[in-house]
Scaffold this motif. Structure first.
Motif, mmCIF file in Angstrom:
data_model
loop_
_atom_site.group_PDB
_atom_site.id
_atom_site.type_symbol
_atom_site.label_atom_id
_atom_site.label_comp_id
_atom_site.label_asym_id
_atom_site.label_seq_id
_atom_site.Cartn_x
_atom_site.Cartn_y
_atom_site.Cartn_z
ATOM 1 N N GLY A 1 0.246 26.794 38.322
ATOM 2 C CA GLY A 1 1.393 26.711 37.422
ATOM 3 C C GLY A 1 1.456 27.882 36.471
ATOM 4 N N LEU A 2 2.410 27.844 35.593
ATOM 5 C CA LEU A 2 2.563 28.871 34.568
ATOM 6 C C LEU A 2 2.105 28.294 33.243
ATOM 7 C CD1 LEU A 2 6.060 30.305 35.525
ATOM 8 C CD2 LEU A 2 3.816 31.208 36.119
ATOM 9 N N CYS A 3 1.483 29.109 32.425
ATOM 10 C CA CYS A 3 0.939 28.652 31.153
ATOM 11 C C CYS A 3 1.817 29.105 30.004
ATOM 12 C CB CYS A 3 -0.460 29.219 30.952
ATOM 13 S SG CYS A 3 -1.597 28.797 32.275
ATOM 14 N N SER A 4 1.873 28.276 29.005
ATOM 15 C CA SER A 4 2.485 28.671 27.743
ATOM 16 C C SER A 4 1.530 28.224 26.657
ATOM 17 C CB SER A 4 3.863 28.036 27.572
ATOM 18 O OG SER A 4 3.765 26.643 27.586
ATOM 19 N N GLY A 5 1.619 28.817 25.492
ATOM 20 C CA GLY A 5 0.669 28.473 24.436
ATOM 21 C C GLY A 5 -0.675 29.091 24.740
ATOM 22 N N SER A 6 -1.760 28.403 24.362
ATOM 23 C CA SER A 6 -3.084 28.964 24.602
ATOM 24 C C SER A 6 -3.437 28.844 26.079
ATOM 25 C CB SER A 6 -4.132 28.253 23.738
ATOM 26 O OG SER A 6 -4.190 26.898 24.075
ATOM 27 N N GLY A 7 -4.071 29.875 26.597
ATOM 28 C CA GLY A 7 -4.408 29.923 28.015
ATOM 29 C C GLY A 7 -5.602 29.060 28.362
ATOM 30 N N PRO A 8 -5.821 28.844 29.653
ATOM 31 C CA PRO A 8 -6.954 28.031 30.096
ATOM 32 C C PRO A 8 -8.258 28.817 30.062
ATOM 33 C CG PRO A 8 -5.792 28.890 31.986
ATOM 34 C CD PRO A 8 -5.013 29.328 30.767
ATOM 35 N N LYS A 9 -9.362 28.105 30.181
ATOM 36 C CA LYS A 9 -10.684 28.703 30.324
ATOM 37 C C LYS A 9 -11.025 28.622 31.810
ATOM 38 C CE LYS A 9 -15.490 28.066 28.970
ATOM 39 N NZ LYS A 9 -16.420 27.219 28.216
ATOM 40 N N THR B 1 -18.268 32.350 32.529
ATOM 41 C CA THR B 1 -16.837 32.480 32.300
ATOM 42 C C THR B 1 -16.498 33.955 32.356
ATOM 43 O OG1 THR B 1 -16.846 30.521 30.918
ATOM 44 C CG2 THR B 1 -14.951 31.996 30.705
ATOM 45 N N GLU B 2 -15.616 34.282 33.236
ATOM 46 C CA GLU B 2 -15.203 35.661 33.450
ATOM 47 C C GLU B 2 -13.968 35.931 32.609
ATOM 48 O OE1 GLU B 2 -15.990 39.195 35.515
ATOM 49 O OE2 GLU B 2 -17.276 37.542 35.020
ATOM 50 N N SER C 1 -8.641 35.110 37.112
ATOM 51 C CA SER C 1 -9.951 35.680 36.825
ATOM 52 C C SER C 1 -10.505 36.247 38.126
ATOM 53 C CB SER C 1 -10.886 34.587 36.292
ATOM 54 O OG SER C 1 -12.199 35.084 36.144
ATOM 55 N N THR C 2 -11.134 37.415 38.049
ATOM 56 C CA THR C 2 -11.720 38.036 39.236
ATOM 57 C C THR C 2 -13.229 38.135 39.071
ATOM 58 O OG1 THR C 2 -9.705 39.292 39.669
ATOM 59 C CG2 THR C 2 -11.713 40.091 40.710
ATOM 60 N N LEU C 3 -13.944 37.664 40.082
ATOM 61 C CA LEU C 3 -15.402 37.706 40.133
ATOM 62 C C LEU C 3 -15.785 38.796 41.131
ATOM 63 C CD1 LEU C 3 -18.236 36.445 39.601
ATOM 64 C CD2 LEU C 3 -17.740 34.871 41.467
ATOM 65 N N THR C 4 -16.502 39.829 40.672
ATOM 66 C CA THR C 4 -16.904 40.932 41.537
ATOM 67 C C THR C 4 -18.417 40.904 41.694
ATOM 68 O OG1 THR C 4 -15.021 42.223 40.755
ATOM 69 C CG2 THR C 4 -16.786 43.443 41.842
ATOM 70 N N PHE C 5 -18.904 41.115 42.917
ATOM 71 C CA PHE C 5 -20.329 40.994 43.213
ATOM 72 C C PHE C 5 -20.678 41.831 44.435
ATOM 73 C CE2 PHE C 5 -17.830 37.785 45.272
ATOM 74 C CZ PHE C 5 -18.306 37.771 46.574
ATOM 75 N N ASN C 6 -21.966 42.049 44.659
ATOM 76 C CA ASN C 6 -22.447 42.706 45.868
ATOM 77 C C ASN C 6 -22.686 41.627 46.921
ATOM 78 O OD1 ASN C 6 -22.470 45.364 44.888
ATOM 79 N ND2 ASN C 6 -24.406 44.991 43.849
ATOM 80 N N ALA D 1 -13.349 26.633 38.173
ATOM 81 C CA ALA D 1 -12.852 25.499 37.382
ATOM 82 C C ALA D 1 -11.920 26.037 36.305
ATOM 83 C CB ALA D 1 -14.002 24.741 36.737
ATOM 84 N N VAL D 2 -10.723 25.450 36.218
ATOM 85 C CA VAL D 2 -9.734 25.847 35.218
ATOM 86 C C VAL D 2 -9.586 24.695 34.242
ATOM 87 C CG1 VAL D 2 -7.351 26.550 34.821
ATOM 88 C CG2 VAL D 2 -8.538 27.293 36.898
#
Length: 123
Positions: free
Chosen positions: A44-52, A68-69, A85-90, A103-104
């Motif tokens: 969905g689209l967020c308004s107000g404070s964003g999610p964690k 938490t990224e 959020s993007t998680l970068t790893f080898n 988890a949002v």
């Protein structure tokens, strides 16, 4: 694993107001020895404070780490944003079949999550 179970129970306990949508986790092809990235987009689209947005990495049934990224924000319309959020790893051979959960959690304490299983190929 206990914390993840608690999050699932929280979502079930709030079924009247819980999100029916899960986050979208984008998984590109992963090759051993190369950098990989997973992207989690909040539903969905967020308004107000964003999610964690929190990532949990589990290998062999054992939680390896949780963190938490940073969150990317894309303005969609006046007053609404798309959060990801993007998680970068080898990519390692040992990470093949690892479960990664995004988890949002929104400011009203409603949490929705999605788990993907990694498929790391060898060159």
């Amino acid at each position: 694993m206990a914390v993840l179970t608690w999050i699932i129970l929280l979502v079930l306990a709030n079924t009247d107001t819980a999100l029916s949508q899960k986050p979208t986790v984008t998984v590109p092809p992963l090759t051993e020895g190369q950098q990989g990235s997973l992207t989690c987009t909040a539903p969905g689209l967020c308004s107000g404070s964003g999610p964690k947005i929190t990532w949990t990495w589990t290998e062999g049934g054992k939680e390896e780490f949780r963190f938490t990224e940073s969150i990317s924000v894309e303005k969609m319309t006046e007053g609404t944003w798309k959060m990801s959020s993007t998680l970068t790893f080898n990519s390692l051979a040992e990470s093949h079949d690892a479960n990664v959960t995004c988890a949002v959690r929104y400011s009203n304490n409603i949490t929705t999550l999605e788990t993907v299983t990694l498929n790391v190929t060898c060159e």
